[in-house]
Design an enzyme around this catalytic site. Structure first.
Site, PDB file in Angstrom:
ATOM      1  N   ARG A 189      37.501  32.994  49.394  1.00 39.19           N
ATOM      2  CA  ARG A 189      36.992  33.637  49.149  1.00 39.19           C
ATOM      3  C   ARG A 189      35.770  32.306  50.625  1.00 39.19           C
ATOM      4  O   ARG A 189      34.518  31.655  50.562  1.00 39.19           O
ATOM      5  CB  ARG A 189      36.223  32.306  48.059  1.00 39.19           C
ATOM      6  CG  ARG A 189      36.399  33.116  46.761  1.00 39.19           C
ATOM      7  CD  ARG A 189      35.983  32.537  45.090  1.00 39.19           C
ATOM      8  NE  ARG A 189      35.794  33.131  44.526  1.00 39.19           N
ATOM      9  CZ  ARG A 189      35.916  32.369  43.436  1.00 39.19           C
ATOM     10  NH1 ARG A 189      35.373  32.134  43.275  1.00 39.19           N
ATOM     11  NH2 ARG A 189      36.215  33.455  42.285  1.00 39.19           N
ATOM     12  N   GLU A 195      45.838  29.098  43.278  1.00 44.13           N
ATOM     13  CA  GLU A 195      45.614  29.707  43.359  1.00 44.13           C
ATOM     14  C   GLU A 195      44.961  29.175  44.565  1.00 44.13           C
ATOM     15  O   GLU A 195      44.076  28.859  44.123  1.00 44.13           O
ATOM     16  CB  GLU A 195      45.331  30.410  42.764  1.00 44.13           C
ATOM     17  CG  GLU A 195      44.182  31.864  43.312  1.00 44.13           C
ATOM     18  CD  GLU A 195      43.591  32.433  41.720  1.00 44.13           C
ATOM     19  OE1 GLU A 195      42.516  32.818  42.377  1.00 44.13           O
ATOM     20  OE2 GLU A 195      44.603  32.234  40.931  1.00 44.13           O
ATOM     21  N   LYS A 214      44.672  39.351  34.544  1.00 40.05           N
ATOM     22  CA  LYS A 214      43.692  38.165  34.636  1.00 40.05           C
ATOM     23  C   LYS A 214      42.247  38.374  33.572  1.00 40.05           C
ATOM     24  O   LYS A 214      41.676  39.527  33.843  1.00 40.05           O
ATOM     25  CB  LYS A 214      42.930  38.283  35.437  1.00 40.05           C
ATOM     26  CG  LYS A 214      42.437  37.486  35.660  1.00 40.05           C
ATOM     27  CD  LYS A 214      41.608  36.776  37.726  1.00 40.05           C
ATOM     28  CE  LYS A 214      40.040  36.416  37.418  1.00 40.05           C
ATOM     29  NZ  LYS A 214      40.229  35.718  39.216  1.00 40.05           N
TER      30      LYS A 214
END
Length: 206
Positions: free
Chosen positions: A57, A53, A141
């Protein structure tokens, strides 16, 4: 003559459930430059981890997703920290094979579902989990995992919602990952710092 190397088969991912079954640990990676992504993805694949993943960011995130998707055969690459409908479109165009969001506001959830890509939408409360279940998601999640009640909370959720499965993220360490994976409703986890490699200039967060 050196025999030709057989191509690496890429796992088939058609749903969130498939994603949770890929590997017990999903490395969550923040790269400072696009150039870091491909060597790291290849190293993970060589070590038996077929999924990564790459988060948005950093400014390099989108390019890193595109590089791994096009250059690392056999690796399932997803986009993490997707927070706007526009980013959903961008990561899909870059070749992401799944999407991970920290939360699930209506516009973001609508765009992510419309993309057709497997989605691990973030949920931290039972209400948020049931809202995602109403949208057709049975895997999601759990974030931020430790701050949202930790293992006792997620264990309690399995009572009224035994059909839901989770990938907990946030505050999980290498030492506690096995305890999370022992929960019957946890398919995989994303420990903080699991993929940290200072010599590569790579940072990882849960």
């Amino acid at each position: 003559m050196t025999p030709a190397t057989a191509p690496v088969a890429k796992p088939v991912i058609s749903s969130e459930a498939d994603l949770l079954d890929l590997a017990p640990v999903v490395p969550v990676v923040v790269v400072d430059s696009v150039e870091q992504a491909v060597p790291l993805a290849r190293a993970l694949l060589a070590g038996g981890i077929p999924v990564i993943e790459l988060t948005l960011r950093s400014a390099a995130g989108l390019g890193a997703i595109e590089a791994v998707a096009s250059e690392v055969e056999g690796m399932v690459v997803g986009a993490g920290t997707v927070v706007t409908p526009e980013q959903v479109r961008q990561v899909q165009d870059a070749g992401a094979q799944f999407i991970v969001t920290p939360g699930s506001p209506p516009r973001l959830l609508e765009a992510a579902l419309a993309s057709g890509l497997p989605l691990l939408a973030g949920a931290g409360t039972l209400t948020e989990m049931l809202t995602l279940a109403e949208a057709g998601l049975e895997a999601m999640k759990f974030f931020p995992a430790e701050a949202s009640g930790g293992r006792p909370y997620l264990s309690a959720v399995s009572g009224p919602c035994p059909q839901l499965r989770f990938c907990p993220t946030g505050g999980i360490t290498r030492e506690t990952a096995a305890d999370w994976l022992a929960l019957p409703n946890v398919g995989c986890t994303e420990p903080s710092g699991w993929c940290h490699a200072a010599d590569r200039g790579v940072a990882s967060e849960g």
